[in-house]
Design a protein around this motif. Sequence first.
Motif, PDB file in Angstrom:
ATOM      1  N   LEU A 186       1.414  -1.045  -0.047  1.00 30.86           N
ATOM      2  CA  LEU A 186       0.023  -0.377  -0.033  1.00 30.86           C
ATOM      3  C   LEU A 186       0.880   1.087  -0.133  1.00 30.86           C
ATOM      4  CD1 LEU A 186      -3.280  -0.869   2.490  1.00 30.86           C
ATOM      5  CD2 LEU A 186      -3.025  -0.735   0.337  1.00 30.86           C
ATOM      6  N   LEU A 187       1.051   1.740  -1.106  1.00 33.62           N
ATOM      7  CA  LEU A 187       1.658   2.938  -1.454  1.00 33.62           C
ATOM      8  C   LEU A 187       1.500   4.326  -1.409  1.00 33.62           C
ATOM      9  CD1 LEU A 187       5.150   3.573  -1.836  1.00 33.62           C
ATOM     10  CD2 LEU A 187       3.715   3.052  -4.219  1.00 33.62           C
ATOM     11  N   ASP A 188       2.496   5.377  -0.387  1.00 31.89           N
ATOM     12  CA  ASP A 188       1.178   6.402  -0.713  1.00 31.89           C
ATOM     13  C   ASP A 188       1.848   7.201  -1.754  1.00 31.89           C
ATOM     14  OD1 ASP A 188       0.083   9.028  -0.218  1.00 31.89           O
ATOM     15  OD2 ASP A 188       1.510   9.868   1.636  1.00 31.89           O
ATOM     16  N   ILE A 189       1.308   8.661  -2.818  1.00 31.54           N
ATOM     17  CA  ILE A 189       1.721   8.903  -3.694  1.00 31.54           C
ATOM     18  C   ILE A 189       3.028   9.891  -3.093  1.00 31.54           C
ATOM     19  CG2 ILE A 189       1.528  10.274  -5.731  1.00 31.54           C
ATOM     20  CD1 ILE A 189      -0.773   8.509  -6.288  1.00 31.54           C
ATOM     21  N   ASN A 190       1.667  10.791  -2.842  1.00 29.92           N
ATOM     22  CA  ASN A 190       2.967  12.112  -2.622  1.00 29.92           C
ATOM     23  C   ASN A 190       3.932  11.831  -0.680  1.00 29.92           C
ATOM     24  OD1 ASN A 190       1.972  13.729  -4.521  1.00 29.92           O
ATOM     25  ND2 ASN A 190      -0.307  13.828  -3.051  1.00 29.92           N
ATOM     26  N   MET A 191       4.713  11.794  -0.962  1.00 31.10           N
ATOM     27  CA  MET A 191       6.261  11.854  -0.069  1.00 31.10           C
ATOM     28  C   MET A 191       6.599  12.778  -0.466  1.00 31.10           C
ATOM     29  SD  MET A 191       6.331   7.574   1.439  1.00 31.10           S
ATOM     30  CE  MET A 191       6.164   7.473  -0.858  1.00 31.10           C
ATOM     31  N   PRO A 192       7.877  13.113   0.584  1.00 37.91           N
ATOM     32  CA  PRO A 192       9.509  13.565   0.484  1.00 37.91           C
ATOM     33  C   PRO A 192       9.794  12.874  -0.408  1.00 37.91           C
ATOM     34  CG  PRO A 192       9.152  13.789   2.934  1.00 37.91           C
ATOM     35  CD  PRO A 192       7.492  13.226   2.543  1.00 37.91           C
TER      36      PRO A 192
END
Length: 374
Positions: free
Chosen positions: A67-73
């Motif tokens: 499960l992968l978040d898109i907006n990350m630094p």
Amino acid sequence: MNVSGDMVFDQVSSVQNPQRILIVDDQPDNLRLLSKMLVDDGYDVRRALSGTLALLNVQSSPPDLILLDINMPELSGYDVCKTLKAEPKTRQIPIIFLSASNSETDKVQAFEMGGADYITKPFQMREVLARVATQLKLQQLNSLRENLSRMLVHDLRTPLSCISLCSSSLLRRSYLESKDQKILQTIYTTSQRLNHMLNDLLITAKLDAGQLVLNRTQVNLNELVQEAIAGLTFDADAKRVQLVRHLPDTSYEWSLDANLFRRVIENLLANAIKFSPMGGTVTIALERMEDTQQNRYTISLKVSDEGMGVPDDQRQTIFQPYETGQAIDGVSQIGLGLSFCKLVVDAHGGHISVEKNQPTGATFSIQMSHAIVS
């Protein structure tokens, strides 16, 4: 729930051999919520607060699903996905993107990057669980299909080898009538074709799983093309198809797995012959192009036919396993040949594509680039 550090949290599950899920999100609250929900449903959950940590985690112990978040630094979810899909050992891990964006553009980009699904935040728990379960079930079915393919290949090899050896032995008999010779030649040729298909199945499964090591040597491409053509003259003659070759006077060498790449050329030629009309023409062209500005040169191999061609909406899917494209009467299609070609070309760092051949037909193109050594 055991929490230690910001990288990975192994969860204890009451289910024996639970499926492993990696959650990647830079928001701790999201990690805690998703973790609790999935652990309560029986999954073994690990967590990562950044894309960099996620990649380290996958390298140490690949999960069954991400499960992968898109907006990350630093590394975005897209960057993480691109890296994983480029590696044979991780490209098959299903990735479900998580994003607050509900735009069509973002969703399309996620699927083009290789995502299996897309969930919009704020998410509903039942929806997340249903989508996770669906992707894991699909993954299990894919594994079952691959295992079945391996078993079928193993069980078919012995009787097929017997047919091939017996027909080959009978062909050497001088007293056979011409009609019997033709029948035996058909049996022998068909058995050889089936054997090639079985080999393709095994190699495809190994390439897909990242288990095949390329046996690279410096290969003369002109000779490799000539060998592939020689092996298909019988098929071409049967349809009165003319095989036209445009090969350079200068021999080109490339670091390849000769056996695998010969099979790629044979598959492309066999497809072109199969889909060509009676009395048609199949053209194979090899050329080298230099880009002095980029200090690179490209080897281009093209196989063109005069068949029905490939519709625009199938030019990407045609390379997927078991994708057969348009159904054509009298033409058997399994949908493994082009998938095999793509896997082999990708493993060599090349690119394969298909475009229209004018005025009719299709042109399959392989391109491989290399830096110019001064």
